[in-house]
Write a protein that holds these residues in place. Structure first.
Motif, PDB file in Angstrom:
ATOM      1  N   HIS A 248       0.817  -1.218   0.000  1.00 16.13           N
ATOM      2  CA  HIS A 248       0.000   0.000   0.000  1.00 16.13           C
ATOM      3  C   HIS A 248       0.851   1.268   0.000  1.00 16.13           C
ATOM      4  N   LEU A 249       2.157   1.145   0.280  1.00 11.52           N
ATOM      5  CA  LEU A 249       3.040   2.319   0.250  1.00 11.52           C
ATOM      6  C   LEU A 249       3.527   2.556  -1.173  1.00 11.52           C
ATOM      7  N   ASP A 250       3.691   3.826  -1.518  1.00 13.54           N
ATOM      8  CA  ASP A 250       4.200   4.114  -2.854  1.00 13.54           C
ATOM      9  C   ASP A 250       5.718   3.902  -2.883  1.00 13.54           C
ATOM     10  N   LYS A 251       6.230   3.632  -4.045  1.00  8.72           N
ATOM     11  CA  LYS A 251       7.633   3.269  -4.221  1.00  8.72           C
ATOM     12  C   LYS A 251       8.581   4.374  -3.749  1.00  8.72           C
ATOM     13  N   MET A 252       8.230   5.617  -3.975  1.00  9.22           N
ATOM     14  CA  MET A 252       9.114   6.726  -3.579  1.00  9.22           C
ATOM     15  C   MET A 252       9.259   6.803  -2.063  1.00  9.22           C
ATOM     16  N   THR A 253       8.172   6.562  -1.324  1.00 12.96           N
ATOM     17  CA  THR A 253       8.233   6.575   0.139  1.00 12.96           C
ATOM     18  C   THR A 253       9.164   5.472   0.631  1.00 12.96           C
ATOM     19  N   VAL A 254       9.003   4.280   0.077  1.00 13.80           N
ATOM     20  CA  VAL A 254       9.856   3.156   0.465  1.00 13.80           C
ATOM     21  C   VAL A 254      11.316   3.477   0.134  1.00 13.80           C
ATOM     22  N   GLU A 255      11.553   4.069  -1.022  1.00 16.46           N
ATOM     23  CA  GLU A 255      12.927   4.391  -1.417  1.00 16.46           C
ATOM     24  C   GLU A 255      13.569   5.393  -0.471  1.00 16.46           C
ATOM     25  N   ILE A 256      12.799   6.357   0.000  1.00 12.91           N
ATOM     26  CA  ILE A 256      13.331   7.330   0.962  1.00 12.91           C
ATOM     27  C   ILE A 256      13.779   6.618   2.225  1.00 12.91           C
ATOM     28  N   PHE A 257      12.959   5.713   2.740  1.00 10.67           N
ATOM     29  CA  PHE A 257      13.319   4.981   3.950  1.00 10.67           C
ATOM     30  C   PHE A 257      14.517   4.058   3.726  1.00 10.67           C
ATOM     31  N   VAL A 258      14.544   3.370   2.589  1.00  7.21           N
ATOM     32  CA  VAL A 258      15.667   2.462   2.307  1.00  7.21           C
ATOM     33  C   VAL A 258      16.962   3.255   2.167  1.00  7.21           C
ATOM     34  N   ASP A 259      16.933   4.370   1.441  1.00  9.22           N
ATOM     35  CA  ASP A 259      18.127   5.209   1.316  1.00  9.22           C
ATOM     36  C   ASP A 259      18.602   5.686   2.680  1.00  9.22           C
TER      37      ASP A 259
END
Length: 91
Positions: free
Chosen positions: A55-66
């Motif tokens: 349900h999370l958008d890819k950009m949000t996940v990428e911010i957290f992973v980075d």
């Protein structure tokens, strides 16, 4: 006076003093530089996170992973300070 929200230049908003502010758009050329190994690790983490939290958008996940990859100590400290999250674990 312009309208609050996303515009070509970035994000316009009104601060607590009533003054208009602008957060400029990110320059994607300023992103993190990863080695091939770290790029593979990031892609793996992204895949796992997106599978677990579709349900999370890819950009949000990428911010957290980075952030996790570049500041792992901060992430652990933030997690330990989150009382609601830590209730899930016996310490």
């Amino acid at each position: 006076m312009s309208i609050e929200g996303i515009c070509n230049e970035g994000l316009r908003y009104i601060d607590d003093d009533g003054e208009e502010q602008l957060i400029p758009r990110a320059n994607i050329q300023d992103g993190y530089k990863y080695t091939i190994k770290d790029t593979e690790k990031k892609e793996h983490l992204m895949t796992l996170c997106l599978q677990k939290y579709p349900h999370l958008d890819k950009m949000t996940v990428e911010i957290f992973v980075d952030h996790f990859m570049n500041h792992p100590d901060d992430m652990e400290k933030n997690m330990m300070n989150d009382k609601e999250y830590m209730k899930k674990f016996k310490c």
